[in-house]
Design an enzyme around this catalytic site. Structure first.
Site, PDB file in Angstrom:
ATOM      1  N   ASN A  24      -4.288   6.007 -13.751  1.00 27.28           N
ATOM      2  CA  ASN A  24      -3.348   6.467 -13.029  1.00 27.28           C
ATOM      3  C   ASN A  24      -3.040   7.829 -12.815  1.00 27.28           C
ATOM      4  O   ASN A  24      -2.245   8.229 -12.157  1.00 27.28           O
ATOM      5  CB  ASN A  24      -2.038   5.628 -13.193  1.00 27.28           C
ATOM      6  CG  ASN A  24      -2.170   4.171 -12.695  1.00 27.28           C
ATOM      7  OD1 ASN A  24      -3.271   3.905 -11.962  1.00 27.28           O
ATOM      8  ND2 ASN A  24      -1.336   3.425 -12.693  1.00 27.28           N
ATOM      9  N   ARG A  94      -6.127   1.924  -2.995  1.00 28.00           N
ATOM     10  CA  ARG A  94      -5.007   2.449  -2.486  1.00 28.00           C
ATOM     11  C   ARG A  94      -4.672   3.731  -2.693  1.00 28.00           C
ATOM     12  O   ARG A  94      -4.087   4.698  -2.023  1.00 28.00           O
ATOM     13  CB  ARG A  94      -3.853   1.476  -3.044  1.00 28.00           C
ATOM     14  CG  ARG A  94      -2.642   1.185  -1.833  1.00 28.00           C
ATOM     15  CD  ARG A  94      -1.687   0.457  -2.581  1.00 28.00           C
ATOM     16  NE  ARG A  94      -0.454   1.244  -1.902  1.00 28.00           N
ATOM     17  CZ  ARG A  94      -0.174   0.883  -0.744  1.00 28.00           C
ATOM     18  NH1 ARG A  94      -0.816  -0.026   0.082  1.00 28.00           N
ATOM     19  NH2 ARG A  94       1.011   1.550  -0.122  1.00 28.00           N
ATOM     20  N   PRO A 124       4.417  -0.303   1.290  1.00 25.13           N
ATOM     21  CA  PRO A 124       4.655   0.734   2.345  1.00 25.13           C
ATOM     22  C   PRO A 124       4.199   2.122   1.786  1.00 25.13           C
ATOM     23  O   PRO A 124       4.128   2.287   0.477  1.00 25.13           O
ATOM     24  CB  PRO A 124       5.848   0.632   2.633  1.00 25.13           C
ATOM     25  CG  PRO A 124       6.834   0.075   1.770  1.00 25.13           C
ATOM     26  CD  PRO A 124       5.810  -0.944   0.840  1.00 25.13           C
ATOM     27  N   ILE A 125       4.035   3.169   2.795  1.00 25.52           N
ATOM     28  CA  ILE A 125       3.995   4.670   2.033  1.00 25.52           C
ATOM     29  C   ILE A 125       5.121   5.480   2.956  1.00 25.52           C
ATOM     30  O   ILE A 125       4.666   6.493   3.085  1.00 25.52           O
ATOM     31  CB  ILE A 125       2.562   5.339   2.307  1.00 25.52           C
ATOM     32  CG1 ILE A 125       2.075   4.861   3.710  1.00 25.52           C
ATOM     33  CG2 ILE A 125       1.692   4.331   1.399  1.00 25.52           C
ATOM     34  CD1 ILE A 125       0.934   5.525   4.156  1.00 25.52           C
ATOM     35  N   ASP A 126       6.075   4.637   3.444  1.00 23.11           N
ATOM     36  CA  ASP A 126       6.985   5.271   4.080  1.00 23.11           C
ATOM     37  C   ASP A 126       7.738   6.619   3.299  1.00 23.11           C
ATOM     38  O   ASP A 126       8.067   7.574   3.972  1.00 23.11           O
ATOM     39  CB  ASP A 126       8.049   4.338   4.664  1.00 23.11           C
ATOM     40  CG  ASP A 126       8.846   3.718   3.413  1.00 23.11           C
ATOM     41  OD1 ASP A 126       8.105   3.383   2.618  1.00 23.11           O
ATOM     42  OD2 ASP A 126      10.162   3.629   3.366  1.00 23.11           O
ATOM     43  N   LEU A 127       7.860   6.612   1.982  1.00 25.01           N
ATOM     44  CA  LEU A 127       8.386   7.576   1.151  1.00 25.01           C
ATOM     45  C   LEU A 127       7.552   8.834   1.141  1.00 25.01           C
ATOM     46  O   LEU A 127       8.114   9.853   1.286  1.00 25.01           O
ATOM     47  CB  LEU A 127       8.782   7.169  -0.075  1.00 25.01           C
ATOM     48  CG  LEU A 127       9.765   6.006  -0.236  1.00 25.01           C
ATOM     49  CD1 LEU A 127       9.863   5.353  -1.518  1.00 25.01           C
ATOM     50  CD2 LEU A 127      11.272   6.249   0.279  1.00 25.01           C
ATOM     51  N   ASP A 309       2.719  -2.798 -14.437  1.00 28.69           N
ATOM     52  CA  ASP A 309       1.112  -3.037 -14.752  1.00 28.69           C
ATOM     53  C   ASP A 309       1.030  -3.571 -16.057  1.00 28.69           C
ATOM     54  O   ASP A 309      -0.226  -3.993 -16.366  1.00 28.69           O
ATOM     55  CB  ASP A 309       0.708  -1.351 -14.838  1.00 28.69           C
ATOM     56  CG  ASP A 309       0.528  -0.925 -13.303  1.00 28.69           C
ATOM     57  OD1 ASP A 309       0.663  -1.826 -12.311  1.00 28.69           O
ATOM     58  OD2 ASP A 309       0.043   0.104 -13.097  1.00 28.69           O
ATOM     59  N   ARG A 401     -11.996  -1.952 -12.280  1.00 24.96           N
ATOM     60  CA  ARG A 401     -11.548  -0.788 -11.467  1.00 24.96           C
ATOM     61  C   ARG A 401     -10.737  -0.188 -12.536  1.00 24.96           C
ATOM     62  O   ARG A 401     -10.730   0.920 -12.352  1.00 24.96           O
ATOM     63  CB  ARG A 401     -10.614  -1.479 -10.430  1.00 24.96           C
ATOM     64  CG  ARG A 401     -11.471  -1.992  -9.428  1.00 24.96           C
ATOM     65  CD  ARG A 401     -10.771  -2.863  -8.250  1.00 24.96           C
ATOM     66  NE  ARG A 401     -10.152  -1.402  -7.660  1.00 24.96           N
ATOM     67  CZ  ARG A 401      -9.403  -1.511  -6.637  1.00 24.96           C
ATOM     68  NH1 ARG A 401      -9.063  -2.551  -6.154  1.00 24.96           N
ATOM     69  NH2 ARG A 401      -8.478  -0.329  -6.424  1.00 24.96           N
TER      70      ARG A 401
HETATM   71  C1  UD1 Z   1       1.356   3.421  -8.891  1.00 21.02           C
HETATM   72  C2  UD1 Z   1       0.303   2.928  -9.706  1.00 21.02           C
HETATM   73  C3  UD1 Z   1       0.458   1.474 -10.058  1.00 21.02           C
HETATM   74  C4  UD1 Z   1       1.729   1.081 -10.597  1.00 21.02           C
HETATM   75  C5  UD1 Z   1       2.896   1.757  -9.563  1.00 21.02           C
HETATM   76  C6  UD1 Z   1       4.151   1.266  -9.979  1.00 21.02           C
HETATM   77  C7  UD1 Z   1      -1.329   4.502  -9.425  1.00 21.02           C
HETATM   78  C8  UD1 Z   1      -2.526   5.039  -8.839  1.00 21.02           C
HETATM   79  N1  UD1 Z   1      -0.898   3.360  -9.266  1.00 21.02           N
HETATM   80  O1  UD1 Z   1       1.268   2.812  -7.658  1.00 21.02           O
HETATM   81  O2  UD1 Z   1      -0.507   0.936 -10.907  1.00 21.02           O
HETATM   82  O3  UD1 Z   1       1.814  -0.239 -10.530  1.00 21.02           O
HETATM   83  O4  UD1 Z   1       2.772   3.107  -9.451  1.00 21.02           O
HETATM   84  O5  UD1 Z   1       4.534   1.650 -11.160  1.00 21.02           O
HETATM   85  O6  UD1 Z   1      -0.718   5.688 -10.093  1.00 21.02           O
HETATM   86  N2  UD1 Z   1       7.515   1.973  -2.287  1.00 21.02           N
HETATM   87  C9  UD1 Z   1       8.072   2.137  -1.014  1.00 21.02           C
HETATM   88  N3  UD1 Z   1       7.707   3.091  -0.077  1.00 21.02           N
HETATM   89  C10 UD1 Z   1       6.761   3.999  -0.548  1.00 21.02           C
HETATM   90  C11 UD1 Z   1       6.104   3.966  -1.519  1.00 21.02           C
HETATM   91  C12 UD1 Z   1       6.500   2.980  -2.408  1.00 21.02           C
HETATM   92  O7  UD1 Z   1       8.962   1.193  -0.784  1.00 21.02           O
HETATM   93  O8  UD1 Z   1       6.359   4.857   0.485  1.00 21.02           O
HETATM   94  C13 UD1 Z   1       7.612   0.955  -3.109  1.00 21.02           C
HETATM   95  C14 UD1 Z   1       6.630   0.125  -3.494  1.00 21.02           C
HETATM   96  O9  UD1 Z   1       6.389  -1.057  -2.498  1.00 21.02           O
HETATM   97  C15 UD1 Z   1       7.055  -0.442  -4.696  1.00 21.02           C
HETATM   98  C16 UD1 Z   1       7.590   0.561  -5.562  1.00 21.02           C
HETATM   99  O10 UD1 Z   1       7.940   1.552  -4.225  1.00 21.02           O
HETATM  100  O11 UD1 Z   1       7.779  -1.808  -4.746  1.00 21.02           O
HETATM  101  C17 UD1 Z   1       6.836   1.389  -6.534  1.00 21.02           C
HETATM  102  O12 UD1 Z   1       5.572   1.726  -5.821  1.00 21.02           O
HETATM  103  P1  UD1 Z   1       5.013   3.272  -6.189  1.00 21.02           P
HETATM  104  O13 UD1 Z   1       5.473   3.828  -7.292  1.00 21.02           O
HETATM  105  O14 UD1 Z   1       4.704   4.128  -4.883  1.00 21.02           O
HETATM  106  O15 UD1 Z   1       3.435   2.575  -6.410  1.00 21.02           O
HETATM  107  P2  UD1 Z   1       2.066   3.522  -6.234  1.00 21.02           P
HETATM  108  O16 UD1 Z   1       2.486   4.690  -6.506  1.00 21.02           O
HETATM  109  O17 UD1 Z   1       1.366   2.875  -5.046  1.00 21.02           O
END
Ligand code: UD1
Length: 454
Positions: A24, A94, A124-127, A309, A401
């Site tokens: 990560n 992702r 989502p990726i809204d943030l 994780d 992976r």
């Molecule tokens: C990263 C890690 C993943 C880990 C996760 C949480 C990498 C490559 N992957 O994933 O292994 O499980 O952190 O520690 O580093 N969320 C929103 N909006 C957004 C983005 C996230 O609501 O735009 C939510 C997600 O649905 C989730 C939470 O925020 O509930 C945390 O997600 P996030 O930290 O973004 O996970 P990743 O960065 O994708």
């Protein structure tokens, strides 16, 4: 053709094993090389499928990438001319969304496929998009792609808090975009994970001015350009924890080298709660788990909390400890696909909202099971190590992976795991691409593709 594991349970693990570099941490750093005007040398990059996918993505965009067997990766993105990341690659992983910030920062425009759904819940990726918009990018969705435009990004005050806490890869995307924006950016509710801190350390070594990474408020003074850099990726705290749990569940005695113990405070607390003796120096762990273990209540939270994780792997362990345990996941409240497979191995687990209630059983029993995502597959391997008899774990491509030579490492410690070929009959056809287009207004969507996207 897919690989599967045949695991003969009941062998105590003993010996010494070493942890690889962090997946990560490596992925966003590799993505950020797209924004660097110079040669990048990365050390201690793990040899994983996800790293290979990121390498392919960088090459498809036009970067020159060389991977060496000693774990070094060299990237030169100076000749990159494209700013598009295609669906075919992004859908496989992702973390590909991490190229969004670097491409926008470098070219003033980026076209990156929406990453799609995954098996651990709504993601989502809204943030990410909110943060880039705050820096002045114009963002729209076009046929499943995020199109971001903004040749004059400007520093801003950005709150990145979401309903489940901060976002790890979102923070990385904003960090790199803000680094090449004009003026000062303040990120509030930044993710504090060690991987984010490592990302900032990497960028600072390339000429960025990032202050406070690893805390929830990060300040960035924009710079015009980033230059040549050499960086050693931190060790993988999730792999270290998984290996420690393998020792614990088999009542073994294992020493783990290159473990980032300072990043594992809550993990070590959890071992303590469960009553597993664990000795830690700054980079070594020794687990001696012969004694009786206790049930526990654990909560997966953003860092410094217990990592989501590791939630599945702790569930495997708690399934084998007499008494009632509870695991809550506040980060991914639906991340319990592994529970049903553990139940097939004799575990007693009930899911209630974002929690799993576990009544420990004296012995798990071997069964054929199916891995649903990366960490779920690790949990199934742990359960199989402890189970009586010979388990078959299908779809271990999920495991590949995120864990390098996992079965080899465990076998060196005395496990009996054989990798074999499952044949083509278990391949699930991918859904037709047309059925995967997101609704226009929504930023995220889910589908049932058997990918993990972690
Ligand atoms: C990263 C890690 C993943 C880990 C996760 C949480 C990498 C490559 N992957 O994933 O292994 O499980 O952190 O520690 O580093 N969320 C929103 N909006 C957004 C983005 C996230 O609501 O735009 C939510 C997600 O649905 C989730 C939470 O925020 O509930 C945390 O997600 P996030 O930290 O973004 O996970 P990743 O960065 O994708």
């Amino acid at each position: 053709m897919m690989d599967m594991f045949c695991v003969e349970g009941g062998h105590s693990l003993r010996g010494t094993v070493s942890v690889d570099g962090s997946k990560n941490a490596s992925l966003p750093i590799m993505a950020a090389t797209l924004a660097i005007d110079g040669e990048v040398i990365l050390e201690q990059v793990p040899q994983l499928q996800d790293v290979a996918t990121m390498q392919q993505l960088l090459q498809s965009i036009g970067a020159a990438v060389e991977q060496h067997t000693d774990g070094t990766i060299c990237v030169d993105a100076r000749d990159v001319r494209s700013s598009a990341a295609p669906y075919e690659l992004v859908r496989q992983m992702r973390a590909s969304v991490c190229v969004l910030g670097p491409l926008l920062a470098r070219f003033g425009t980026a076209r990156v496929s929406l990453p799609g759904g995954c098996n651990i819940g709504h993601r989502p990726i809204d943030l990410h998009l909110r943060g880039l918009a705050a820096l002045g990018a114009d963002i729209r969705l076009e046929a499943g792609y995020i199109v971001a435009e903004g040749s004059k990004l400007r520093g801003a005050d950005i709150d990145l808090c979401g309903p489940h806490g901060p976002t790890v890869t979102g923070t990385c995307n904003i960090l790199i975009a803000a680094t090449l924006a004009k003026g000062r950016t303040i990120i509030r509710a930044a993710a504090k994970e060690p991987e984010v801190e490592d990302f900032a350390r990497f960028l600072n070594a390339a000429g960025a001015k990032i202050f406070g990474a690893g805390t929830s408020i990060v300040e960035i003074d924009g710079v015009a350009q980033l230059h040549d850099v050499r960086h050693t990726v931190i060790p993988d705290r999730i792999e270290a924890t998984t290996l420690a749990l393998a020792a614990a569940i088999t009542h073994g005695d294992v020493t783990i080298l290159n473990a980032p113990t300072t990043h594992m405070t809550y993990v070590l607390n959890a071992f303590n709660l469960i009553g597993i003796p664990i000795e830690a120096t700054h980079d070594t762990l020794r687990i001696r788990a012969a004694s009786i273990q206790r049930p526990a209540r654990l909560t997966a939270e953003p860092y410094p909390g217990l990592p989501t994780d590791c939630q599945a792997q702790f569930m495997a362990l708690l399934s084998t400890i007499a008494g009632k345990s509870l695991i809550t996941d506040t980060v991914f409240p639906e991340r319990f696909m592994h529970a049903a497979e553990l139940v097939r191995m004799g575990a007693n687990i009930r899911i209630q909202g974002n929690s799993a209630i576990i009544h420990g059983v004296t012995r798990l029993s071997a069964a054929p099971v199916m891995a649903s995502d990366l960490r779920a597959s690790a949990a199934l391997v742990l359960a199989a190590l402890a189970a009586e008899g010979r388990s078959e774990i299908r779809r271990v491509y999920h495991l590949d992976r995120g864990y390098h030579a996992f079965e080899q490492k465990l076998n060196q410690l005395g496990a009996k795991i054989q990798r074999t070929n499952d044949g083509p009959q278990n391949v699930v056809p991918r859904p037709h691409l047309d059925s995967l287009q997101p609704e226009k207004q929504r930023i995220s969507y889910r589908h049932t593709e058997p990918g993990d996207h972690m």
